[in-house]
Design a protein around this motif. Structure first.
Motif, PDB file in Angstrom:
ATOM      1  N   CYS A   1      39.259  38.540  43.566  1.00  0.00           N
ATOM      2  CA  CYS A   1      40.146  39.579  42.700  1.00  0.00           C
ATOM      3  C   CYS A   1      39.520  40.035  41.717  1.00  0.00           C
ATOM      4  O   CYS A   1      40.004  41.001  41.105  1.00  0.00           O
ATOM      5  CB  CYS A   1      41.444  38.724  42.224  1.00  0.00           C
TER       6      CYS A   1
ATOM      7  N   CYS B   1      35.621  35.998  39.538  1.00  0.00           N
ATOM      8  CA  CYS B   1      36.302  35.660  40.964  1.00  0.00           C
ATOM      9  C   CYS B   1      35.807  36.766  41.957  1.00  0.00           C
ATOM     10  O   CYS B   1      35.672  37.932  41.678  1.00  0.00           O
ATOM     11  CB  CYS B   1      37.617  35.577  40.807  1.00  0.00           C
TER      12      CYS B   1
ATOM     13  N   CYS C   1      44.035  34.410  41.565  1.00  0.00           N
ATOM     14  CA  CYS C   1      44.534  34.594  42.997  1.00  0.00           C
ATOM     15  C   CYS C   1      44.462  33.206  43.698  1.00  0.00           C
ATOM     16  O   CYS C   1      44.495  33.104  44.654  1.00  0.00           O
ATOM     17  CB  CYS C   1      43.459  35.441  43.572  1.00  0.00           C
TER      18      CYS C   1
ATOM     19  N   CYS D   1      39.957  30.123  41.466  1.00  0.00           N
ATOM     20  CA  CYS D   1      40.227  31.395  40.463  1.00  0.00           C
ATOM     21  C   CYS D   1      41.630  31.008  40.064  1.00  0.00           C
ATOM     22  O   CYS D   1      42.536  30.715  40.887  1.00  0.00           O
ATOM     23  CB  CYS D   1      40.352  32.596  41.409  1.00  0.00           C
TER      24      CYS D   1
HETATM   25 ZN   LIG Z   1      40.375  35.417  42.192  1.00  0.00          ZN
END
Ligand SMILES: [Zn+2]
Length: 363
Positions: A63, A60, A41, A38
């Protein structure tokens, strides 16, 4: 199939990229060869995939950020299906160069001319970016100039509007063929650089060499005095001493003459002469294709705005399931993942792309 995994025929292409989902898998594999990471994050792990047709968005699981597969490519925000973009890139990089938007529209079966025009324009933009790294760091370089014809409509034949193009090309040497195998021509052309110059004076020509050829390289030229300063500027200059005999010049500078001849054929055949105003863009496109003639996958990726040096997924791992096969964690791959994290997204810089190119072209 090309040994590097690039489809070399239309049926093969159809087999590797049969639909939008296959194209999406390809984009995902190129961007995250070690599995989805991701950009927000920085967590590594299987993303959520939207079932809805061939979505270009991954989410993701940590997050919940949405990540577009096309965000950093020429396909960004486009409503044209991925498969059409992929077909377009294939045509632009493998079929007759310089085709018209109308031909393109027919080949892709697009209903709107405008769409074809936009697609073609964007795909070709990836082919005309000039390359900045110096050539000749490992091979001798031939440098010469030529006149390229401009538009002469209604003015008859002649030298009017002709413009000077200076070129530099690497001369590479093939290793001797294995026993029992036929030896191909010993020397062959490496990377090429071309530039439009206002005149063939020493200032322009030496500037071109300095900006395009690695310092210390062996530089072969004819006897033209504008090249006299090259030795002093740090090159190993090999001028043709007894100039004037076309046969001797041909033997001294064979590769650049072949490149010039191909360039003129292409300009005449596909563009019926190009005005000086647009010539540099055409020179860049020609150079791009020339330098990638052995590496169609690199050209294909560049046209789509993808990292040029990324390795192609194989047919098998495109079809083996949802996630791309995970390669072993070599030091290079670990470093690549760390770089990705540092940067916060998957896009490689131009610099890295060029270095990748060099790695590809020198293997
Ligand atoms: Zn993420």
């Amino acid at each position: 199939m090309d040994p590097r995994g690039f489809p070399t025929t239309l049926p093969e292409f159809q087999r590797v990229f049969p639909d939008d989902a296959a194209c999406a898998r390809y984009l995902e594999h190129l961007r995250w060869p070690n599995g989805f990471t991701c950009p927000k994050c920085v967590k590594l792990g299987e993303p959520y995939r939207f079932a809805k047709r061939a979505s270009v968005v991954l989410r993701c699981r940590a997050c919940h950020a949405n990540v577009s597969l096309t965000a950093t490519t020429v396909m960004k925000s486009s409503r044209t299906p991925l498969s059409v973009w992929f077909w377009g890139a294939y045509l632009v990089t493998t079929q007759t160069p310089g085709q018209s938007a109308l031909q393109f529209q027919r080949q892709l079966g697009l209903s709107r001319y405008e769409t074809a025009f936009q697609l073609l324009h964007k795909l070709r933009a990836g082919l005309v970016r000039p390359e900045r790294d110096a050539i000749g760091d490992q091979h001798p370089v031939e440098v010469d100039e030529t006149l390229v014809g401009g538009r002469t409509e209604g003015e008859g034949r002649g030298n009017h509007h002709k413009t000077t193009v200076v070129g530099a090309i690497e001369v590479r040497t093939r290793p001797p063929a294995a026993e029992g195998k036929k030896q191909k021509r010993i020397i062959y052309a490496g990377r090429l650089r071309l530039r439009l110059v206002p005149d063939r004076g020493a200032k322009e020509l030496t500037k071109f060499v300095q900006q395009n050829v690695a310092k210390g390289a062996v530089v072969r030229t004819d006897g033209w005095k504008a090249y006299d300063d090259l030795q002093m500027l740090g090159y190993t200059h090999e001028p043709l001493v007894l100039d004037g005999d076309p046969e001797r010049t041909e033997a001294h500078l064979p590769m650049i003459h072949i490149a010039f001849s191909n360039l003129k054929t292409w300009l005449l055949g596909t563009h019926h002469g190009v005005s000086a105003h647009h010539l540099q863009a055409y020179l860049n496109e020609f150079v791009f294709r020339f330098n990638r003639r052995f590496y169609p996958m690199t050209a294909f990726n560049s046209a789509l705005g993808l990292a040029a040096h990324a390795s192609a997924p194989t047919y098998k791992n495109l079809y083996s399931g949802n996630s791309p096969a995970k390669p072993p964690a070599t030091p290079e791959r670990i470093e690549a993942v760390l770089r990705l994290r540092d940067r916060g997204n998957g896009r490689t810089s131009r610099r890295e792309a060029l270095e990748g190119d060099r790695n590809v072209t020198t293997t």
